[in-house]
Design a protein around this motif. Structure first.
Motif, PDB file in Angstrom:
ATOM      1  N   SER A 155       1.453   6.957   3.585  1.00  0.00           N
ATOM      2  CA  SER A 155       0.657   8.128   4.035  1.00  0.00           C
ATOM      3  C   SER A 155       1.219   8.708   5.275  1.00  0.00           C
TER       4      SER A 155
ATOM      5  N   ARG B 117       0.851  -1.269  -0.170  1.00  0.00           N
ATOM      6  CA  ARG B 117       0.105   0.009  -0.070  1.00  0.00           C
ATOM      7  C   ARG B 117       1.014   1.119   0.003  1.00  0.00           C
TER       8      ARG B 117
ATOM      9  N   THR C 111      -6.796  -4.974  -7.047  1.00  0.00           N
ATOM     10  CA  THR C 111      -6.003  -3.822  -6.313  1.00  0.00           C
ATOM     11  C   THR C 111      -6.437  -3.973  -4.854  1.00  0.00           C
ATOM     12  N   GLU C 112      -5.655  -3.357  -4.017  1.00  0.00           N
ATOM     13  CA  GLU C 112      -5.565  -3.545  -2.355  1.00  0.00           C
ATOM     14  C   GLU C 112      -6.720  -2.855  -2.107  1.00  0.00           C
ATOM     15  N   ALA C 113      -7.375  -1.630  -2.518  1.00  0.00           N
ATOM     16  CA  ALA C 113      -8.321  -1.114  -2.517  1.00  0.00           C
ATOM     17  C   ALA C 113      -9.726  -1.659  -2.642  1.00  0.00           C
ATOM     18  N   ARG C 114      -9.900  -2.784  -3.745  1.00  0.00           N
ATOM     19  CA  ARG C 114     -11.121  -3.338  -4.088  1.00  0.00           C
ATOM     20  C   ARG C 114     -11.205  -4.725  -3.426  1.00  0.00           C
ATOM     21  N   ARG C 115      -9.814  -5.338  -3.426  1.00  0.00           N
ATOM     22  CA  ARG C 115      -9.460  -6.645  -2.860  1.00  0.00           C
ATOM     23  C   ARG C 115     -10.291  -7.599  -3.675  1.00  0.00           C
TER      24      ARG C 115
ATOM     25  N   THR D 293     -14.963  -9.358   1.042  1.00  0.00           N
ATOM     26  CA  THR D 293     -15.383  -8.657  -0.191  1.00  0.00           C
ATOM     27  C   THR D 293     -16.153  -9.345  -0.881  1.00  0.00           C
TER      28      THR D 293
END
Length: 824
Positions: A175, A172, A387-391, A414
């Protein structure tokens, strides 16, 4: 991964798309150095000679050979020089392989990288990277240095060589509110990108990288001389000093007795030939060579001969999980289809959600299991990659004469969220997911739905899916591992599994392997206190990074353990180097692990270690018996050779007699004690790493036997004292028969070689004594029946005192097998 972000290096760069200028890069390179993660010193002849000639044992052999040559005994000198060759060759070989191992550590590193310099992307040699550089890595490429993730696109990274984790990992972007120590934001040199694209901000280069730290620990490691080598060196040194002192004393006494310089010199030289302990290093080298051969027959390739000794002393095995206890691959553990879906239908649907060109091991495993023709005549129209966000990942398929089909795979939570189902059913599926995860499995969920439009949508469907089931994958346990773990436990050897995996995954594999009797105690290195005894009772150490594996080995060694480390990856290199015995996997192991390990398992089978340990322990027992024989025989030889002339008598042994005796002693010591390990059990071993070669009871038995044989030889000599040649013959006959009895007692005549030697020694005695021509040639006299009876009774009776030594060994063996050390 790294615990902090070096703000002074990355100030003003984190979170931006800015690169460095060439001038700035030069300043940073001058401050931090080049990105040379592996620096191998150039091999030089001087370094090779220095390392090779550092062993005092080599100098002793060389000096002893020169002494024998000066004394005119060229046969003994040649034998010692021949024994020098393999020792010198082994040191030179190991020096060369150390250089090769360092080059092997560089094999997984990137040689070039795409770097943003002076406002444009361009390829640069990886060695020119500096902290602060922005680097782009594509699928199939190696990460060139350690850095923070700036941007990701469908990223899956292979970190097995550093962390031991067999499954791909995702990353990821970092931040400002993220944990600096979270490994999800870091990438490291030596890892490889499997899928997607990655941008990283370089933070550490060269020796400061994790990989560089591994290399530094590996190449700086030293291999200390083993306790057996040290014990033999002490023994040889003591015997050498004693022999030289006795020789000087004998020469002085003969001169004072008026025998003249020639007699004094001949007496001293004869005694020196009998007393100098040149057999011990020769026997040691020969036994190690025999051990190397026998281990090779068990599929264990020995790269350092002294490891044959060390593996027999092992009390603890630190085993890597991935590729050592497990097969290092993904295999389907459970197929859990939804109601109305068969196992074959679930696998076929799963194949539609996978891509052969993705580089994802999970996709490869599913496609290998899918029924032939699973995609039928359908055509893939579009893919929405993971993607890591949607998994999740969704594929759109066009079916002939039917609506388009959307198939999705991904994290169970998910995928379940995309499906319409009663909450009670959703809860049941979540329980199944947790059950699979608790068993250490990687769980993937699958769902599908038909689309109203025949064309592929521009937006990924996010609702209306029908849940089709779960597939649970695992890294399977190797065949024979459970039996090998049980054999180690029965022999008093502790097995400790060390892995970078999650504790739950590690616990499942450990329980299957039988660690902790199926109820393993799992701990992380972070949770263990600094105290060495905190490891007591622990069966598995999870979440261990390379430096912690090395620390673990050192803590176990401080706690008195003789540690063997098994492994197959670069991450194991420092621990393999520091362990008493490093054991690498020959088939699946990395080149660096094989080069640094002392033993390489050719069949990658954990249970081969058990056979290797049994061979090593038996080697120690065999070597003890051989050395005990040498001491028991040489003690009366030296004492009687000194006492008779010191008392004013003639020389008891002439040089020809010493040569004859040595021709009997050498092959006996080398061949009569080569016993294989007993079937179904291991010979005992002393757990004390500071222990001498012989314990107090063993020395008592050796000295008692030697003194009994000395007394028998002197009594036999006194019985024929009215005739010098008859007295010498009785003494020699008694000594030969006593030595034969000792050899027969210590070897128990188990091998054919022992039986042949037990016959050959008395036969040679009978031939040289009873054949008048030969007897006259060697200055002996044939004996009558009374003389033979006297020599036989005295020799056999005194030699049987060696039973004390074998009885002590049997008692030690019973103690070792009645009360083995707990496995923890």
């Amino acid at each position: 991964m790294h615990a902090r972000i070096p703000d002074e290096r990355l100030a003003g760069l984190l979170g931006t798309g800015n690169g460095l200028s060439t001038a700035d890069a030069e300043v940073r390179r001058a401050r931090h150095g080049r990105n040379d993660i592996v620096e191998a010193p150039p091999p030089t002849l001087w370094r090779l000679l220095r390392d090779t000639l550092r062993d005092p044992m080599l100098w002793f052999l060389l000096g002893t050979a020169a002494l024998f040559a000066w004394l005119g005994d060229r046969v003994e000198a040649i034998i010692l020089l021949v024994a020098l060759v393999p020792l010198l060759g082994m040191d030179a070989y190991l020096h060369r392989r150390t250089q090769a191992s360092t080059r092997g550590l560089a094999g997984r590193l990137a040689t070039s990288a795409q770097v943003l310099r002076d406002g444009r992307w361009r390829p640069l040699p990886a060695g020119e990277l500096v902290p602060g550089d922005l680097v782009e890595v594509h699928a199939g490429e190696a990460v060139p240095a350690d850095g923070l993730v700036q941007a990701v696109d469908h990223v899956q990274l292979d970190e097995a060589m550093l962390s031991g984790e067999s499954l791909p990992v995702s990353k990821r972007p970092w931040s400002v509110d993220a944990d600096p120590a979270d490994p999800a934001h870091w990438v490291a040199a030596g890892t490889r990108l499997l899928t997607g694209q990655l941008r990283i901000r370089i933070a550490y280069t060269g020796g400061e990288t994790l990989y560089g730290g591994i290399v530094r620990l590996a190449v700086q490691g030293t291999h200390a001389r083993t306790p057996l080598q040290q014990a033999i060196a002490r023994l040889v040194r003591t015997l050498l000093i004693a022999a030289l002192a006795i020789c000087a004393l004998l020469a002085a006494i003969r001169l004072s007795q008026g025998h003249g310089l020639v007699d004094a010199l001949l007496s001293a030289v004869t005694l020196a030939v009998a007393a100098l302990p040149e057999e011990f290093p020769v026997v040691f080298t020969f036994f190690l060579g025999a051990g190397v051969y026998r281990l090779a027959r068990r599929q264990a390739l020995v790269r350092r001969a002294v490891a044959v000794e060390n593996i027999g002393r092992v009390t603890c095995i630190c085993s890597d999980k991935t590729g050592t206890m497990t097969e290092g691959r993904l295999a389907l553990a459970h197929s859990d289809p939804a109601l109305g879906t068969s196992d074959a239908a679930l696998l076929g649907l799963a194949a539609l959600a996978c891509r052969a060109d993705s580089g994802d091991p999970l996709d490869a495993a599913i496609l290998a299991l899918a029924p032939a023709g699973a995609d039928g005549l359908a055509q893939r129209r579009r893919v929405f990659p993971f993607t890591e966000a949607r998994r999740r990942e969704t594929a759109i398929w066009q079916q002939p004469g039917a609506p388009a089909l959307a198939v999705t795979k991904g994290a169970p939570e998910t995928v379940l969220g995309l499906c319409a189902m009663p909450e009670a059913m959703r809860a049941q599926w979540r329980e199944r997911v947790h059950a699979h995860a608790d068993a250490g499995h990687k769980v993937i969920a699958f769902a599908a739905r038909e689309l109203a439009s025949p064309s592929a949508p521009d937006v990924e469907p996010d609702a209306g899916f029908v849940f089709r089931g779960l597939l649970a994958f695992a890294d399977p346990l190797r065949a024979g591992v459970r039996e090998a773990v049980r054999a180690c436990r029965d022999a008093g050897i502790r097995v400790l599994m060390v892995t970078g995996d999650h504790p739950g995954t590690a616990r499942a594999i450990a329980a299957e392997a039988g660690l902790g009797d199926g109820r393993p105690v799992v701990a992380t290195m972070a949770a263990l206190a600094d105290a060495d005894d905190a490891l007591d009772g622990v069966d598995v150490v999870a979440r261990a990074v390379p430096a912690q594996k090395l620390e673990l080995v050192q803590r176990l060694q401080r706690h008195g353990e003789i540690v063997a480390v098994t492994g197959d990856g670069v991450n194991d290199a420092p621990a393999l180097q520091a362990a008493d015995v490093g054991i690498a996997m020959g088939g699946s192991g990395s080149q660096s692990s094989r080069e640094l390990a002392a033993i390489v398992l050719l069949d990658d089978n954990f249970r081969t270690i058990v056979g290797a340990i049994a061979e090593g322990r038996q080697l120690f027992r065999n070597l003890q018996s051989s050395f005990a024989y040498l001491l028991m025989v040489h003690l009366p030889l030296v004492l009687t050779a000194a006492i008779v002339p010191m008392a004013g008598g003639p020389l008891l042994y002439l040089p020809i007699h010493i040569v004859w005796l040595e021709l009997l002693i050498h092959p006996t010591a080398l061949l009569a004690f080569q016993d294989p390990p007993p079937s179904g059990r291991m010979a005992p071993v002393d757990r004390d790493r500071r222990a001498t070669f012989f314990g107090r009871r063993a020395w008592t038995a050796i000295v008692a036997t030697g003194l009994a044989m000395t007394a028998a030889v002197l009594l036999a000599y006194a019985a024929g004292a009215d005739d010098a040649e008859r007295a010498r013959t009785l003494a020699l006959a008694t000594l030969v028969l006593a030595g034969t009895t000792v050899a027969a007692t210590l070897s128990a005549l188990r091998s054919r070689a022992a039986r042949v030697i037990a016959f050959a020694a008395p036969a040679s005695l009978l031939l040289l004594v009873q054949v008048p021509a030969l007897a006259a040639w060697v200055h002996l006299r044939p004996l009558d029946l009374h003389g033979w009876a006297l020599a036989t009774i005295a020799g056999v009776a005194s030699g049987l005192v060696a039973v004390l030594f074998t009885a002590g060994a049997r008692r030690a063996g019973r103690r070792a097998h009645v009360a083995p050390r707990p496995s923890g």
